[in-house]
Each structure stands twice: as structure tokens, then as C-alpha cells.
Motif scaffolding. Sequence first.
Motif, PDB file in Angstrom:
ATOM      1  N   LYS A  26       0.803  -1.218   0.000  1.00 26.34           N
ATOM      2  CA  LYS A  26       0.000   0.000   0.000  1.00 26.34           C
ATOM      3  C   LYS A  26       0.840   1.275   0.000  1.00 26.34           C
ATOM      4  N   SER A  27       2.062   1.225   0.536  1.00 29.58           N
ATOM      5  CA  SER A  27       2.886   2.427   0.646  1.00 29.58           C
ATOM      6  C   SER A  27       3.915   2.537  -0.465  1.00 29.58           C
ATOM      7  N   PHE A  28       3.639   1.944  -1.579  1.00 28.35           N
ATOM      8  CA  PHE A  28       4.613   1.606  -2.590  1.00 28.35           C
ATOM      9  C   PHE A  28       4.371   2.429  -3.860  1.00 28.35           C
ATOM     10  N   HIS A  29       5.427   2.970  -4.482  1.00 30.40           N
ATOM     11  CA  HIS A  29       5.248   3.690  -5.738  1.00 30.40           C
ATOM     12  C   HIS A  29       6.559   3.699  -6.507  1.00 30.40           C
ATOM     13  N   GLY A  30       6.462   3.904  -7.815  1.00 28.89           N
ATOM     14  CA  GLY A  30       7.647   4.015  -8.650  1.00 28.89           C
ATOM     15  C   GLY A  30       8.434   2.736  -8.798  1.00 28.89           C
ATOM     16  N   VAL A  31       7.782   1.566  -8.782  1.00 23.74           N
ATOM     17  CA  VAL A  31       8.531   0.316  -8.721  1.00 23.74           C
ATOM     18  C   VAL A  31       8.789  -0.330 -10.067  1.00 23.74           C
ATOM     19  N   LEU A  32       8.266   0.248 -11.132  1.00 23.84           N
ATOM     20  CA  LEU A  32       8.379  -0.429 -12.423  1.00 23.84           C
ATOM     21  C   LEU A  32       9.604  -0.017 -13.225  1.00 23.84           C
ATOM     22  N   LYS A  33      10.521   0.739 -12.643  1.00 23.58           N
ATOM     23  CA  LYS A  33      11.746   1.073 -13.344  1.00 23.58           C
ATOM     24  C   LYS A  33      12.520  -0.204 -13.617  1.00 23.58           C
ATOM     25  N   LYS A  34      12.945  -0.344 -14.830  1.00 24.02           N
ATOM     26  CA  LYS A  34      13.445  -1.636 -15.300  1.00 24.02           C
ATOM     27  C   LYS A  34      14.593  -2.179 -14.464  1.00 24.02           C
ATOM     28  N   LYS A  35      15.529  -1.334 -14.049  1.00 19.30           N
ATOM     29  CA  LYS A  35      16.737  -1.831 -13.400  1.00 19.30           C
ATOM     30  C   LYS A  35      16.638  -1.860 -11.873  1.00 19.30           C
ATOM     31  N   SER A  63       7.592 -11.276   4.433  1.00 20.96           N
ATOM     32  CA  SER A  63       6.855 -10.527   5.447  1.00 20.96           C
ATOM     33  C   SER A  63       6.049  -9.380   4.851  1.00 20.96           C
ATOM     34  N   LEU A  64       6.531  -8.800   3.742  1.00 18.97           N
ATOM     35  CA  LEU A  64       5.850  -7.657   3.148  1.00 18.97           C
ATOM     36  C   LEU A  64       4.542  -8.028   2.478  1.00 18.97           C
ATOM     37  N   TYR A  65       4.359  -9.292   2.125  1.00 21.80           N
ATOM     38  CA  TYR A  65       3.129  -9.681   1.444  1.00 21.80           C
ATOM     39  C   TYR A  65       1.894  -9.437   2.308  1.00 21.80           C
ATOM     40  N   SER A  66       2.052  -9.419   3.599  1.00 21.16           N
ATOM     41  CA  SER A  66       0.908  -9.180   4.472  1.00 21.16           C
ATOM     42  C   SER A  66       0.352  -7.767   4.298  1.00 21.16           C
ATOM     43  N   TYR A  67       1.169  -6.844   3.721  1.00 18.22           N
ATOM     44  CA  TYR A  67       0.729  -5.467   3.509  1.00 18.22           C
ATOM     45  C   TYR A  67       0.161  -5.252   2.096  1.00 18.22           C
ATOM     46  N   TRP A  68       0.096  -6.324   1.338  1.00 15.90           N
ATOM     47  CA  TRP A  68      -0.391  -6.188  -0.032  1.00 15.90           C
ATOM     48  C   TRP A  68      -1.907  -6.020  -0.075  1.00 15.90           C
ATOM     49  N   GLY A  69      -2.334  -5.258  -1.077  1.00 20.55           N
ATOM     50  CA  GLY A  69      -3.757  -5.070  -1.297  1.00 20.55           C
ATOM     51  C   GLY A  69      -3.973  -4.356  -2.617  1.00 20.55           C
ATOM     52  N   GLN A  70      -5.177  -3.913  -2.849  1.00 21.76           N
ATOM     53  CA  GLN A  70      -5.506  -3.179  -4.077  1.00 21.76           C
ATOM     54  C   GLN A  70      -4.932  -1.776  -3.994  1.00 21.76           C
ATOM     55  N   ILE A  71      -4.052  -1.447  -4.942  1.00 20.48           N
ATOM     56  CA  ILE A  71      -3.486  -0.102  -5.017  1.00 20.48           C
ATOM     57  C   ILE A  71      -4.390   0.804  -5.843  1.00 20.48           C
ATOM     58  N   SER A  72      -4.868   0.262  -6.949  1.00 19.40           N
ATOM     59  CA  SER A  72      -5.694   1.045  -7.858  1.00 19.40           C
ATOM     60  C   SER A  72      -6.512   0.087  -8.709  1.00 19.40           C
ATOM     61  N   PHE A  73      -7.600   0.587  -9.290  1.00 22.06           N
ATOM     62  CA  PHE A  73      -8.359  -0.221 -10.230  1.00 22.06           C
ATOM     63  C   PHE A  73      -8.935   0.677 -11.318  1.00 22.06           C
ATOM     64  N   LEU A  74      -9.271   0.055 -12.432  1.00 17.82           N
ATOM     65  CA  LEU A  74      -9.862   0.771 -13.555  1.00 17.82           C
ATOM     66  C   LEU A  74     -11.017  -0.049 -14.090  1.00 17.82           C
ATOM     67  N   GLN A  75     -12.203   0.547 -14.106  1.00 19.06           N
ATOM     68  CA  GLN A  75     -13.364  -0.102 -14.709  1.00 19.06           C
ATOM     69  C   GLN A  75     -13.361   0.255 -16.187  1.00 19.06           C
ATOM     70  N   ILE A  76     -12.948  -0.687 -17.037  1.00 17.40           N
ATOM     71  CA  ILE A  76     -12.793  -0.388 -18.458  1.00 17.40           C
ATOM     72  C   ILE A  76     -14.111   0.035 -19.071  1.00 17.40           C
ATOM     73  N   ASN A  77     -15.123  -0.805 -18.958  1.00 20.60           N
ATOM     74  CA  ASN A  77     -16.434  -0.485 -19.502  1.00 20.60           C
ATOM     75  C   ASN A  77     -17.423  -1.527 -19.001  1.00 20.60           C
ATOM     76  N   LYS A  78     -18.449  -1.115 -18.289  1.00 24.15           N
ATOM     77  CA  LYS A  78     -19.403  -2.070 -17.731  1.00 24.15           C
ATOM     78  C   LYS A  78     -20.164  -2.818 -18.815  1.00 24.15           C
ATOM     79  N   LYS A  79     -20.342  -2.192 -19.977  1.00 22.73           N
ATOM     80  CA  LYS A  79     -21.057  -2.855 -21.064  1.00 22.73           C
ATOM     81  C   LYS A  79     -20.192  -3.928 -21.727  1.00 22.73           C
ATOM     82  N   LEU A  80     -18.881  -3.659 -21.817  1.00 21.03           N
ATOM     83  CA  LEU A  80     -17.983  -4.624 -22.452  1.00 21.03           C
ATOM     84  C   LEU A  80     -17.772  -5.853 -21.576  1.00 21.03           C
ATOM     85  N   LYS A  81     -17.852  -5.637 -20.273  1.00 20.12           N
ATOM     86  CA  LYS A  81     -17.662  -6.716 -19.304  1.00 20.12           C
ATOM     87  C   LYS A  81     -16.304  -7.390 -19.430  1.00 20.12           C
TER      88      LYS A  81
END
Length: 226
Positions: A44-53, A61-79
Motif C-alpha cells: 500500500k505504501s509503494f510507488h515508482g517500482v516499475l523502473k526496469k533496473k 513478510s511484506l506480502y501481508s501489507y499487499w492489497g488493491q493499489i488502484s483499479f480501472l473499470q474499463i467499460n461495464k457494457k464490455l464486461k
Amino acid sequence: MLILNHLKSLEKHKGSVWSIRWSDSGSLIISCGTDGKVILWGPKSFHGVLKKKRKSSINQSLYSYWGQISFLQINKKLKSLRSLHFSSNTNEICLGTFSGICFLCKILFQKKKKISFLEIIEKLFGILPEIKSSCFSHDSIMISASGRDRTIWVWEKNLSREYQCLFVLNNHESDIKKIEWHPQNDTFLSSTYKGIIRGFRIKKSLFFKFLFSKNIPSFGLGSRIL
């Protein structure tokens, strides 16, 4: 002795989860499914982690702090969202849908607020009706998608940083279940429901780019791609 530890259960999707992927660093997970949501998971307190190197700092132990960071509803009609893939050197994700649209999303980080979110940056059309596989090439310059209509579409990023269709490969004998790019060059594999795996190498020339700059080339399985 074999020890199997249950690290964490992640429960935010409403319905089946069709696809799930790690980021290259192993620091994030992204998932999609029948509810039409793309969910970004991580500490949850995590950002900028996708830099390649950058090396992953994650341990058990850190997995216990994992959860939903963000979500995107693409389109309810497309499902349902059928497939997803991380780019190897950007924060982009491609998503294949049951409606034949390939969505490109980007993970955006706001360092000061220490939050991240997902944003749709482009939509790619062509395959009808269902995309079974979509993925980036090794350098993220190209995107491929395949599906129920027995075709493979390949898009390439142009000088404006937008994707345009490079070519369409036709005449497969059945639905194309999976496409996989080589990790170091412009070779890709396709697999079909009939049990056939094919390999293709893309070789582009200036003549090819000039000739097809305004038209989408279409090839059969026996054709040569310049």
C-alpha cells in the motif's frame, strides 16, 4: 523437506479472474476478469517500482501489507477482459477483450502523494469478436493480438508514439489461442486449437514502410513479410 507458505489472498474481483501477471520486477501484480475491472495490486505504501533496473525489495513478510493499489473499470457494457500483458520497459499494459478491442493502459505514479493509478491511453480495433491473446514485443515497439476470427494483428508504435496496424496475418485453420514474442528479437510464436505452433520473423524495410504507410497489408500463412 518441502514447505509451502500461503502468503496472501487478494479478493476484490466480482466474478472469474481471466488473467493475472507480475510486473518485471516482481513488485506489482495486475489482474483482469469478467467484471471488466483491471486491478493493480502491491504494498500500500509503494510507488515508482516499475523502473526496469530497480531490484524488488519484496520479501515474505511484506506480502501481508499487499492489497488493491488502484483499479480501472474499463467499460461495464464490455464486461469480460480476456487477456493482459505488461510491457518490458514501460509502465504500459495491453488488455484483450471479448468484444475484440485491445486497450492500452498506463500505470501513472504521483510521488509526492505516494499513489498510483491506471489510465486508458489508446484503443486498438481489428479483431472480431474475441481476443484470446495480446502481448508486447520484446522492446514494446509492437503489440500483437489474436482471437476467434483466426487472424493475428500486429500494431507498431509510430513517431507520434501512437500504435498503427503494421499487418494482418490470415488463414489460420482454427482459433489462435496464444501469441508469444521472443525475449530478444522480432520473432513470435502462435498456437492454435488444432494443435499447431508456428513461428514468424518480422523483417521490415524502408520499402515496406513506404508502400504500406496508408494501407494495412494482409498476408496469408504462406506469404513473406518484408
